[in-house]
Write a protein that holds these residues in place. Structure first.
Motif, mmCIF file in Angstrom:
data_model
loop_
_atom_site.group_PDB
_atom_site.id
_atom_site.type_symbol
_atom_site.label_atom_id
_atom_site.label_comp_id
_atom_site.label_asym_id
_atom_site.label_seq_id
_atom_site.Cartn_x
_atom_site.Cartn_y
_atom_site.Cartn_z
ATOM 1 N N TYR A 235 0.835 -1.196 0.000
ATOM 2 C CA TYR A 235 0.000 0.000 0.000
ATOM 3 C C TYR A 235 0.874 1.251 0.000
ATOM 4 O O TYR A 235 1.967 1.270 0.564
ATOM 5 C CB TYR A 235 -0.927 -0.007 1.213
ATOM 6 C CG TYR A 235 -2.022 -1.041 1.094
ATOM 7 C CD1 TYR A 235 -3.239 -0.733 0.502
ATOM 8 C CD2 TYR A 235 -1.832 -2.341 1.556
ATOM 9 C CE1 TYR A 235 -4.244 -1.685 0.377
ATOM 10 C CE2 TYR A 235 -2.819 -3.303 1.436
ATOM 11 C CZ TYR A 235 -4.026 -2.964 0.841
ATOM 12 O OH TYR A 235 -5.003 -3.911 0.711
ATOM 13 N N ALA A 236 0.336 2.308 -0.607
ATOM 14 C CA ALA A 236 1.092 3.559 -0.744
ATOM 15 C C ALA A 236 1.394 4.175 0.615
ATOM 16 O O ALA A 236 2.460 4.766 0.822
ATOM 17 C CB ALA A 236 0.326 4.538 -1.618
ATOM 18 N N THR A 237 0.463 4.074 1.566
ATOM 19 C CA THR A 237 0.660 4.633 2.904
ATOM 20 C C THR A 237 0.424 3.549 3.951
ATOM 21 O O THR A 237 -0.167 2.505 3.665
ATOM 22 C CB THR A 237 -0.295 5.809 3.161
ATOM 23 O OG1 THR A 237 -1.652 5.351 2.999
ATOM 24 C CG2 THR A 237 -0.034 6.947 2.183
ATOM 25 N N HIS A 238 0.897 3.808 5.149
ATOM 26 C CA HIS A 238 0.762 2.821 6.220
ATOM 27 C C HIS A 238 -0.713 2.659 6.599
ATOM 28 O O HIS A 238 -1.427 3.651 6.775
ATOM 29 C CB HIS A 238 1.564 3.260 7.449
ATOM 30 C CG HIS A 238 1.927 2.127 8.354
ATOM 31 N ND1 HIS A 238 0.997 1.429 9.086
ATOM 32 C CD2 HIS A 238 3.135 1.554 8.636
ATOM 33 C CE1 HIS A 238 1.599 0.491 9.788
ATOM 34 N NE2 HIS A 238 2.899 0.539 9.535
ATOM 35 N N PRO A 239 -1.196 1.407 6.736
ATOM 36 C CA PRO A 239 -2.595 1.208 7.138
ATOM 37 C C PRO A 239 -2.920 1.795 8.509
ATOM 38 O O PRO A 239 -4.081 2.145 8.778
ATOM 39 C CB PRO A 239 -2.747 -0.313 7.139
ATOM 40 C CG PRO A 239 -1.660 -0.824 6.265
ATOM 41 C CD PRO A 239 -0.522 0.138 6.438
ATOM 42 N N PHE A 240 -1.908 1.914 9.381
ATOM 43 C CA PHE A 240 -2.150 2.466 10.710
ATOM 44 C C PHE A 240 -2.097 4.001 10.642
ATOM 45 O O PHE A 240 -1.244 4.644 11.243
ATOM 46 C CB PHE A 240 -1.111 1.959 11.706
ATOM 47 C CG PHE A 240 -1.154 0.472 11.957
ATOM 48 C CD1 PHE A 240 -2.176 -0.314 11.470
ATOM 49 C CD2 PHE A 240 -0.157 -0.144 12.695
ATOM 50 C CE1 PHE A 240 -2.217 -1.680 11.694
ATOM 51 C CE2 PHE A 240 -0.191 -1.507 12.936
ATOM 52 C CZ PHE A 240 -1.224 -2.277 12.431
ATOM 53 N N ASP A 241 -3.044 4.566 9.903
ATOM 54 C CA ASP A 241 -3.123 6.028 9.793
ATOM 55 C C ASP A 241 -4.508 6.536 10.196
ATOM 56 O O ASP A 241 -4.927 7.609 9.798
ATOM 57 C CB ASP A 241 -2.797 6.473 8.362
ATOM 58 C CG ASP A 241 -3.833 5.990 7.354
ATOM 59 O OD1 ASP A 241 -4.654 5.117 7.694
ATOM 60 O OD2 ASP A 241 -3.822 6.492 6.207
ATOM 61 N N VAL A 242 -5.207 5.757 11.009
ATOM 62 C CA VAL A 242 -6.573 6.098 11.419
ATOM 63 C C VAL A 242 -6.511 7.046 12.620
ATOM 64 O O VAL A 242 -5.987 6.683 13.685
ATOM 65 C CB VAL A 242 -7.369 4.828 11.764
ATOM 66 C CG1 VAL A 242 -8.760 5.183 12.296
ATOM 67 C CG2 VAL A 242 -7.482 3.916 10.555
ATOM 68 N N VAL A 243 -7.056 8.235 12.463
ATOM 69 C CA VAL A 243 -7.032 9.228 13.544
ATOM 70 C C VAL A 243 -8.245 9.113 14.462
ATOM 71 O O VAL A 243 -8.256 9.687 15.556
ATOM 72 C CB VAL A 243 -6.955 10.651 12.966
ATOM 73 C CG1 VAL A 243 -5.675 10.849 12.177
ATOM 74 C CG2 VAL A 243 -8.185 10.967 12.095
ATOM 75 N N GLY A 244 -9.250 8.375 14.027
ATOM 76 C CA GLY A 244 -10.432 8.186 14.853
ATOM 77 C C GLY A 244 -11.394 7.208 14.205
ATOM 78 O O GLY A 244 -11.369 6.999 12.983
ATOM 79 N N TRP A 245 -12.226 6.580 15.006
ATOM 80 C CA TRP A 245 -13.234 5.659 14.500
ATOM 81 C C TRP A 245 -14.329 5.488 15.551
ATOM 82 O O TRP A 245 -14.135 5.772 16.730
ATOM 83 C CB TRP A 245 -12.627 4.297 14.147
ATOM 84 C CG TRP A 245 -12.032 3.551 15.328
ATOM 85 C CD1 TRP A 245 -10.756 3.630 15.780
ATOM 86 C CD2 TRP A 245 -12.718 2.633 16.201
ATOM 87 N NE1 TRP A 245 -10.578 2.822 16.883
ATOM 88 C CE2 TRP A 245 -11.775 2.188 17.157
ATOM 89 C CE3 TRP A 245 -14.017 2.133 16.269
ATOM 90 C CZ2 TRP A 245 -12.104 1.290 18.167
ATOM 91 C CZ3 TRP A 245 -14.344 1.231 17.270
ATOM 92 C CH2 TRP A 245 -13.389 0.814 18.206
ATOM 93 N N ASP A 246 -15.476 5.028 15.113
ATOM 94 C CA ASP A 246 -16.529 4.642 16.048
ATOM 95 C C ASP A 246 -17.369 3.536 15.427
ATOM 96 O O ASP A 246 -17.372 3.333 14.215
ATOM 97 C CB ASP A 246 -17.393 5.839 16.457
ATOM 98 C CG ASP A 246 -18.307 6.335 15.344
ATOM 99 O OD1 ASP A 246 -17.977 6.109 14.153
ATOM 100 O OD2 ASP A 246 -19.334 6.956 15.649
ATOM 101 N N GLY A 247 -18.037 2.777 16.283
ATOM 102 C CA GLY A 247 -18.870 1.687 15.808
ATOM 103 C C GLY A 247 -18.839 0.497 16.741
ATOM 104 O O GLY A 247 -18.388 0.589 17.894
ATOM 105 N N CYS A 248 -19.290 -0.641 16.216
ATOM 106 C CA CYS A 248 -19.425 -1.864 17.011
ATOM 107 C C CYS A 248 -18.577 -3.011 16.471
ATOM 108 O O CYS A 248 -18.765 -4.160 16.864
ATOM 109 C CB CYS A 248 -20.887 -2.293 17.056
ATOM 110 S SG CYS A 248 -21.990 -1.101 17.850
#
Length: 464
Positions: A235-248
């Motif tokens: 992948y072009a960028t690292h998958p661990f680039d999530v700054v926030g999330w919500d859900g179940c």
């Protein structure tokens, strides 16, 4: 998953623009199950999550299977799979043991090196931590794990294992989703009062994990017409680039010590010890508890036939006195085909036994008097055995219980080496939904020769 979580920065309204302080747009990703008609989470990435640079073949470890024919119970010694000092990472170092069309079981002893980035695109994984500890890093954040944890990882979750010590991991790879038993859930998904655990016992990520990187490789396990295969995706960028999330939908841990056993005056059936379930299988664990304290209770294990289930038991602790001479010990796996009867060992069938424990770790010991003292409860020592079986017309069930024992003639000193596994027979590997029966791997006989083979009385039973 049964309840909502919110981690990091998310916009006040879903599917609306989310920008950082400099005005840069975050890229929203909806990760959902069953065609977005079941559990889901919304993740907000710094980079484009679908920007793929390259895709190459990832050669998996040996996935071959051969029939368990003639039909026999089996005994595998997992602690003999890795010789002293031998380790592998938590992903590529796994050695397949047993498999059918619903679930695959593997085992690995790790060092302290992190695993590659990895995701399973076939189904959820439930990994039992027999020993060791560390951190599971994922797109949802970091989740610490320790000895006795079940680590439940949703399908297609990019993650890696970062041990802080050598770990023994027993991986259950499903072809479906893994979740708490439906009978323990309200119609809105809350764990009910009669459930043996609650939401407080489930531990998920608490903060984002952001890592910089370019041209990052991720190992993906998936399925083709040829069976289970692997692909190396860059992948072009690292998958661990999530700054926030919500859900179940997210990975979480549940420790076996937080399970509250359900008891009765006479022996309770294995379903009361269930902790998770998937399509055509369940996972149970048996822990310290009052057991069979009616004064005339038949001591377990009594003779029984689980006619719709093939059982696989994983013994993770204690001195298993009731199976002396059988070869069963810590690290053993025993397979009980549904067409066979499960019986006590000759020694146990001649005497009544009590199970005692003074600690929270697996420990079984000491025979009881012929009849228990009125008003005093016997206690079964803790332990975990995974028992795979069909819950309806076909499939497997994972359950646990020290009272469900192998037929004595099926056990011996067989030592199984790398690549050994048993699985359902019939159909193409991993693809025939109605296939039944277990099979052994083509490598098992050679592996047993490398490890010293079987004892003479049981050589025939150990050479599938």
């Amino acid at each position: 998953m049964t309840y909502y979580r919110r981690v990091g920065e998310v916009p006040p309204t879903r599917h609306t623009q989310h920008r950082d302080a400099e005005g840069r747009l975050r890229f929203e990703e909806l990760m959902g199950e069953e065609g977005f008609s079941s559990d889901s989470s919304l993740l907000y990435h710094r980079g484009v999550p679908s920007a793929l640079v390259d895709s190459q073949v990832w050669e998996l470890a040996d996935q071959r299977r051969v029939p368990n024919h003639p039909l026999k119970s089996r005994h595998l010694r997992l602690h003999d799979l890795f010789v002293a000092g031998e380790t592998g990472d938590a992903v590529e170092g796994r050695r397949l043991l047993l498999a059918n069309n619903d679930v695959r079981l593997s085992y690995v002893v790790t060092g302290v090196d992190p695993s590659p980035l990895y995701r399973n695109a076939i189904g959820d994984e439930c990994v039992y931590v027999e020993s060791g500890g560390g951190v599971l890093e994922s797109v949802f954040g970091a989740v610490p794990f320790r000895s006795g944890d079940y680590v439940v990882i949703p399908r297609a979750t990019t993650h890696r294992w970062v041990p802080n010590q050598s770990c023994r991991l027993f991986a259950v790879e499903a072809n479906s989703h893994i979740h708490p038993p439906r009978r323990y859930l309200s119609r809105f998904g809350q764990l009910l009062e009669h459930a043996p655990y609650c939401e407080r016992d489930l531990h998920g990520p608490t903060e984002p994990l952001v890592v910089e990187g370019e041209d990052v490789e991720v190992l993906v396990k998936h399925r083709t017409s040829a069976g289970v295969v692997g692909t190396r995706m860059t992948y072009a960028t690292h998958p661990f680039d999530v700054v926030g999330w919500d859900g179940c939908l997210y990975p979480y841990t549940f420790n076996i010590d937080d399970f509250m056993p359900i008891t009765g005056k006479v022996h309770q059936p294995p379903p009361v010890h269930q902790v998770f379930e998937g399509h055509n299988f369940v996972i149970c664990n048996f822990l310290p508890r009052k057991v069979d304290y009616h004064e005339l209770a038949v001591p377990v294990p009594y003779y029984h036939s689980n006619v719709d289930s093939d059982e696989v038991m994983f013994y993770v602790g204690g001195d298993y006195e009731a199976r002396k001479g059988s070869g069963i010990n810590v690290g053993s796996i025993s397979l009980h085909p549904g067409a066979t009867r499960t019986v006590p060992s000759p020694r146990r069938s001649r005497r009544r036994w009590a199970w005692t424990s003074s600690t929270s770790r697996p420990s079984w010991s000491t025979p009881s008097p012929p009849r228990p003292v009125r008003g005093r409860a016997r206690r079964r020592g803790p332990g975990l055995c995974l028992d795979l079986g069909r819950t309806r017309s076909r499939g497997w069930r994972l359950a646990g219980g020290v009272q469900q024992l192998l037929t004595e003639s099926a056990l011996g000193a067989c030592r199984v080496g790398a690549g050994c596994m048993l699985s359902r027979r019939g159909g193409r590997a991993e693809s025939a939904p109605g296939a039944q029966g277990w099979s052994t791997s083509a490598d098992s006989v050679a592996a047993k020769r490398r490890l010293g083979g079987c004892s003479a009385p049981t050589r025939q039973a150990c050479t599938g």
